[in-house]
Design a protein around this motif. Structure first.
Motif, PDB file in Angstrom:
ATOM      1  N   ALA A   1       0.837  -1.198   0.000  1.00 31.29           N
ATOM      2  CA  ALA A   1       0.000   0.000   0.000  1.00 31.29           C
ATOM      3  C   ALA A   1       0.871   1.247   0.000  1.00 31.29           C
ATOM      4  O   ALA A   1       2.017   1.238   0.467  1.00 31.29           O
ATOM      5  N   THR A   2       0.318   2.318  -0.535  1.00 32.50           N
ATOM      6  CA  THR A   2       0.925   3.637  -0.486  1.00 32.50           C
ATOM      7  C   THR A   2      -0.043   4.569   0.242  1.00 32.50           C
ATOM      8  O   THR A   2      -1.258   4.419   0.119  1.00 32.50           O
ATOM      9  N   MET A   3       0.499   5.509   0.990  1.00 30.46           N
ATOM     10  CA  MET A   3      -0.410   6.342   1.780  1.00 30.46           C
ATOM     11  C   MET A   3       0.177   7.719   2.045  1.00 30.46           C
ATOM     12  O   MET A   3       1.398   7.948   1.955  1.00 30.46           O
ATOM     13  N   VAL A   4      -0.729   8.651   2.404  1.00 29.24           N
ATOM     14  CA  VAL A   4      -0.370   9.899   3.078  1.00 29.24           C
ATOM     15  C   VAL A   4      -1.044   9.855   4.441  1.00 29.24           C
ATOM     16  O   VAL A   4      -2.186   9.409   4.571  1.00 29.24           O
ATOM     17  N   PHE A   5      -0.316  10.286   5.469  1.00 31.02           N
ATOM     18  CA  PHE A   5      -0.861  10.251   6.828  1.00 31.02           C
ATOM     19  C   PHE A   5      -0.380  11.490   7.564  1.00 31.02           C
ATOM     20  O   PHE A   5       0.726  11.533   8.098  1.00 31.02           O
ATOM     21  N   ASN A   6      -1.204  12.520   7.584  1.00 28.95           N
ATOM     22  CA  ASN A   6      -0.863  13.764   8.264  1.00 28.95           C
ATOM     23  C   ASN A   6      -2.051  14.225   9.100  1.00 28.95           C
ATOM     24  O   ASN A   6      -2.951  14.909   8.612  1.00 28.95           O
ATOM     25  N   PRO A   7      -2.070  13.863  10.386  1.00 38.05           N
ATOM     26  CA  PRO A   7      -3.167  14.275  11.269  1.00 38.05           C
ATOM     27  C   PRO A   7      -2.909  15.585  11.997  1.00 38.05           C
ATOM     28  O   PRO A   7      -3.674  15.950  12.894  1.00 38.05           O
ATOM     29  N   LEU A   8      -1.839  16.330  11.620  1.00 36.48           N
ATOM     30  CA  LEU A   8      -1.407  17.482  12.408  1.00 36.48           C
ATOM     31  C   LEU A   8      -1.707  18.830  11.767  1.00 36.48           C
ATOM     32  O   LEU A   8      -1.224  19.861  12.246  1.00 36.48           O
ATOM     33  N   ILE A   9      -2.496  18.835  10.692  1.00 34.91           N
ATOM     34  CA  ILE A   9      -2.722  20.090   9.974  1.00 34.91           C
ATOM     35  C   ILE A   9      -3.327  21.158  10.875  1.00 34.91           C
ATOM     36  O   ILE A   9      -3.014  22.349  10.751  1.00 34.91           O
TER      37      ILE A   9
END
Length: 396
Positions: free
Chosen positions: A252-260
């Protein structure tokens, strides 16, 4: 920096990759759902084109050498179903030519036809010529073949680090495509999984209208895709009674940014997840249940952002989904992911709040003895950018 052979066209690129000499059995033949008569997937004899099941991502943004954050960001992702086209792999065994297309408008990804044929573009990890940044280096046992082509021009500040994109000086431009796949026959005979990475970078010196000082502006356009392809089963051979368990690989490939919403310097980076899956199929009830387990890889970093991200390499991933078989209407099975969670090496859990998801797949082989497909998980928490797209294969 890495060595790239300069090509005449950005959309019709020549390359043929993998480590060492490549026989007909060491390249992946494309699979059913395409043109050409039935051949063999492990040892192809005829040119065939295969429709793949998976997803694509696109992320475009800018950075500057006097700042630490990304700006001008635009992200998009999309996953297809067993009968929804847009991702194809064609292979000509006579001339050892791959042609790969990833055209998913909802993901803002349109690659045109990437033609990989030059033996000089066969690459592996190590040395001056190797896969570009953010191409996953999977274990040797996975038997991954890498094909890469592209071009670049202009001065370079630094390069050659597989964990960092090339840092260019004023007027630097680069576009490099990498197609990688598991050699058919490694774990499955009639289906395999593959990935695609296209990194486009341009650097221009700009003048700040306020300070009148100059800075280097880096424009990134990054495309990712992951998918499964092979020789799909005829509907008539798929069992109508009984049940079976299919085990295999997952990528799998992902983006994971919960800090915006909490960190003004929060940036988004692509990361890969590698692992395994188990799928249970009840043919009588037309039901499918899948469990995914994987490990997250470290992110490849760009120029000038602070390089901080939430999920370090070694973080574990789990997810569960279910689907319904509809061979006539859908060409396989379609469904959703019910839950997904990450656990860092330090033991902190991140449970994904799912706004949208999909689980798609089809049966492969002359007796439906294998499966392959894709999944997507879209995060639903405000002011977060979370999107995971995966592909998987399995056999009884």
């Amino acid at each position: 920096m890495r060595n790239y052979i300069i090509l005449a066209s950005a959309t019709a690129l020549a390359a043929c990759g993998g480590a060492g000499p490549q026989s007909a059995g060491s390249v992946g033949a494309p699979s059913s759902g395409g043109s050409g008569s039935t051949g063999t997937f492990v040892n192809p004899t005829e040119t065939k084109t295969y429709d793949a099941i998976g997803g694509a991502q696109h992320f475009a943004y800018k950075t500057r050498d006097d700042g630490q954050t990304q700006y001008g960001e635009l992200y998009a992702g999309d996953a297809n179903t067993p009968r929804d086209g847009g991702i194809t792999v064609a292979y000509n065994p006579r001339d050892a030519i791959f042609e790969v297309t990833v055209n998913r408008p909802l993901a803002s990804v349109s690659t045109g036809t990437n033609r990989f044929q030059d033996p000089a573009h066969r690459v592996d990890f190590g040395g001056l010529s190797q896969p570009q940044a953010d191409v996953p280096q999977l274990p040797a046992a996975a038997n991954i073949q890498y094909l890469q082509a592209g071009s670049s021009s202009g001065p370079v500040i630094s390069g050659g680090d597989p964990n960092h994109y090339v840092v260019g000086n004023d007027t630097f431009t680069s576009q490099v495509q990498t197609f990688f796949y598991q050699k058919p026959g490694t774990t499955t005979q009639y289906v395999t999984y593959a990935g695609y990475v296209r990194n486009t970078l341009g650097v221009v010196k700009q003048t700040d209208p306020v300070t009148k000082g100059t800075y280097l502006e880096n424009s990134y356009s990054l495309d990712r895709a992951v998918f499964a392809y092979g020789e799909r089963s005829d509907n008539s051979v798929v069992p109508k009674t009984g049940s079976a368990s299919f085990t295999g690989d997952m990528l799998a490939t992902m983006v994971f940014n919960p800090l915006i919403d909490t960190d003004p310097l929060a940036s988004t980076y692509f990361q890969w997840i590698t692992g395994s899956q188990t799928t249970t199929v009840d043919f009588a009830k037309l039901s499918v249940s899948s469990a995914f387990n994987g490990t997250v890889s470290a992110a490849a970093l760009d120029a000038y952002t602070n390089g901080n991200y939430v999920l370090p390499g070694g973080t574990t991933f789990t997810a569960h989904g279910s689907a319904t078989i509809d061979l006539v209407g859908k060409g396989g099975f379609t469904g959703t992911i019910g839950d997904a969670k990450f656990t860092t090496p330090g033991g902190k859990d991140y449970v994904v709040s799912i706004a949208g998801s999909s689980l798609d797949g089809a049966f492969f082989g002359p007796a439906a003895q294998e499966i392959g497909g894709g999944f997507r998980i879209v995060g639903g928490t405000p002011d977060q950018r979370i999107d995971i797209l995966g592909a998987y294969t399995g056999k009884k």
